[in-house]
Design an enzyme around this catalytic site. Structure first.
Site, PDB file in Angstrom:
ATOM      1  N   THR A 393       0.822  -1.198   0.000  1.00 43.15           N
ATOM      2  CA  THR A 393       0.000   0.000   0.000  1.00 43.15           C
ATOM      3  C   THR A 393       0.862   1.255   0.000  1.00 43.15           C
ATOM      4  O   THR A 393       1.983   1.251   0.465  1.00 43.15           O
ATOM      5  CB  THR A 393      -0.860  -0.027   1.285  1.00 43.15           C
ATOM      6  N   GLY A 476      -0.994  -2.545   6.468  1.00 41.68           N
ATOM      7  CA  GLY A 476      -1.962  -3.521   6.946  1.00 41.68           C
ATOM      8  C   GLY A 476      -2.469  -3.226   8.348  1.00 41.68           C
ATOM      9  O   GLY A 476      -2.964  -2.134   8.628  1.00 41.68           O
TER      10      GLY A 476
END
Length: 580
Positions: A393, A476
């Protein structure tokens, strides 16, 4: 000695890269700082951009210089990241937005995550003898990529409500250039490429088994690219050029979608042209809670933004400042608050279109008080059950000269996502749908047309109705925890954004692929503190001093009085904060 901050001037902007060490650092004037608090953040009275890659930051900054708004700059930066940071994000993933409109004083939230395909059912996987959805490969790519729809919807909103001198095609110029002409490989890209060609791990690695990955990200002889070598992605350049000229519809209704769908179906995949053509990003109501004299905003489900806000809601019931930053009590309290928030998250979080989620209750002051009462400062909770209702991400941030602000997070889930790059597209597809459960009784079980549980959650703090802190991170389960570290360090302890991000971090829980939960703590945390945490029952795992397991965070703090913007980026990545 840990690497020190490096001062450089780039395109007329003062920027700061790297990190301080406990022994000291260099500030932006090149002067040595004997204490971290003396090191200066990049500052500006105009536009500020912070991303996890220096090329992306420059792309966003250039758009601001050319008269674009914060949304425009965010798109340019995100598109560039989709080229130069494929281990963490591509246009085959999803994104989520928090947008503050300075003209209207409105906070908007945009959910551009993709839904599972019309043919994606539990029975489909069970008939193949599978007990869980594979983490990699064609069966992992079972949700429509939402990134481009997010760019498109946000751009239209910005053009209409903020004004801009920049048009859509220009926003992709930088990304197209780096895809066509190449870019120098960074340490992060080399590291994750090397990890993912490990032939011993057939479940999570060995991505060279997929022709598209091998053709796109490896050399002709099958070896990885090393730092400083040039990686070109001509097929991705062609895809981006088509999107630049024809808009988002080219990705979801045209030849690009057809190439993706054809290859997936030829290899037993699930997505259809109908899945792509029916996809859309949705404006949603942002969540918020009070924290001290600020208001914290985040995204609603299907993101874990509720967990990030629950942590702050619990901490509101403690005098965090009195505990002392960096003490065993400080770490223990936030970890225990995280356990409380994660218990609720794991019980409720999924697509709210499929299950009712009691958000008003979960974010209520009363619930935060009840959660706080369960925390024992002398002992770590080994099992936290949710209280029943009484009723990989990238993150980037932009603040423009007019005060518009964007907090954006974009991802392909695991590093390099599914590993699938359909021929002729250059589009690496995410594996976000592998997080669905095949247990029909699980709250996040697979169903057609459903959005899965997302760890992604961009954040923003406001004070007196105006942005005070634009912040976020990848990582996460670490995202809510790192957000709590940044907020408490800045709001409760008055630290600068860079010091707050540089400071030692921790991660309670498991990273993807890990077999068990533990408490990862960076090695810079004093042994006396980790020893005390062990005594309280925390399963300590000391990791590297600046490990990117903790994610790549960033922040922009806006001084309420002077309106000066202070940018910060994470020393654990290849990022850059820059203003003009």
């Amino acid at each position: 000695m840990i690497k020190a901050s490096i001062c450089m001037r780039l395109a007329g902007a003062i920027v700061l890269s790297g990190a301080y060490s406990a022994a000291g650092a260099f500030d932006i004037t090149g002067k040595y700082c004997d204490t971290p608090s003396r090191c200066i953040n990049p500052t500006t009275t105009q536009g500020m951009v912070t991303t996890s890659n220096y090329l992306a930051t420059q792309a966003g900054l250039q758009i601001l210089r050319d008269g674009g708004n914060a949304i425009d700059a965010a798109i340019a930066a995100a598109a560039t990241l989709a080229v130069v940071y494929p281990q963490m994000t591509t246009i085959g993933g999803d994104n989520f937005w928090l947008i503050y409109n300075a003209k209207t004083g409105e906070m908007r939230a945009l959910n551009a995550s993709g839904r599972s395909g019309e043919k994606a059912t539990i029975d489909f996987y069970k008939q193949k003898g599978l007990s869980k959805i594979p983490a990699r490969g064609y069966l992992a790519a079972n949700t429509v990529p939402g990134v481009v729809s997010g760019w498109d919807e946000a751009y239209r909103y910005g053009q209409k409500s903020m004004g801009s001198k920049v048009k859509w095609p220009q926003l992709l110029d930088s990304a197209i250039g780096y895809a066509e002409n190449g870019f120098a490989v960074t340490p992060s890209l080399e590291k994750w490429s090397n990890i993912n060609v490990n032939p011993a791990d057939q479940e999570f690695r060995n991505l060279q088994r997929f022709d598209g990955f091998k053709h796109t990200y490896l050399k002709p002889d099958g070896s990885i690219y090393h730092v400083g070598e040039v990686l070109k992605q001509p097929e991705l350049a062609g895809t981006l050029r088509t999107i630049a000229s024809d808009g988002a519809k080219a990705f979801y209704q045209g030849a690009i979608a057809k190439k993706i769908v054809d290859e997936l179906q030829q290899n037993g995949g699930l997505l259809t042209m109908k899945d792509f053509s029916s996809h859309k990003a949705d404006w949603v109501t942002p969540l918020k809670v009070n924290y001290r004299d600020t208001v914290a905003y985040n995204l609603p489900p299907n993101t874990q933004g509720m967990a990030s806000l629950e942590i702050l809601n619990v901490l509101n019931n403690f005098d965090v400042k009195k505990l002392g930053e960096g003490t065993a009590d400080y770490y223990h309290l936030i970890i225990e608050a995280t356990k409380e928030a994660f218990a609720d998250r794991d019980k409720y979080l999924t697509d709210p279109a499929f299950n009712k989620i009691p958000l008003d209750y979960l974010l209520s002051r009363e619930h935060g008080v009840d959660q706080a009462k369960r925390i024992q400062m002398a002992h770590a909770a080994t099992s936290v059950q949710p209280l029943d209702p009484k009723g990989d991400t990238i993150w980037l941030g932009v603040v423009d000269k007019d005060g518009n602000a964007v907090s954006l997070i974009q991802s392909v889930y695991h590093d390099f996502g599914s590993g699938i790059v359909p021929k002729g597209t250059g589009v690496l597809l995410q594996n976000r749908g592998s997080f669905f459960s095949l247990d029909k009784n699980h709250v996040n079980h697979l169903e057609p047309g459903k959005r899965t549980f997302h760890t992604l959650n961009p954040a923003m703090l406001t004070k007196n109705g105006k942005p005070l802190l634009v912040y976020g991170t990848m990582g996460g389960e670490g995202q809510p925890q790192t957000q709590a570290a940044i907020v408490t360090r800045i709001v409760d302890f008055g630290m600068s954004p860079q010091d707050a991000i540089n400071g030692p971090r921790w991660l309670h829980g498991r990273t993807w692929g890990a077999a068990s939960n533990d408490l990862k703590v960076e090695g810079r945390v004093p042994s006396a503190v980790t020893d005390e945490l062990k005594k309280r029952g925390h399963p300590i795992n000391v990791v590297d001093d600046y490990t990117d397991t903790m994610g790549h965070a960033g922040a922009i703090w806006i001084d309420p009085a002077s309106k000066v913007r202070y940018g910060a980026t994470d020393p654990r990545g290849d990022g850059l904060a820059a203003g003009y």
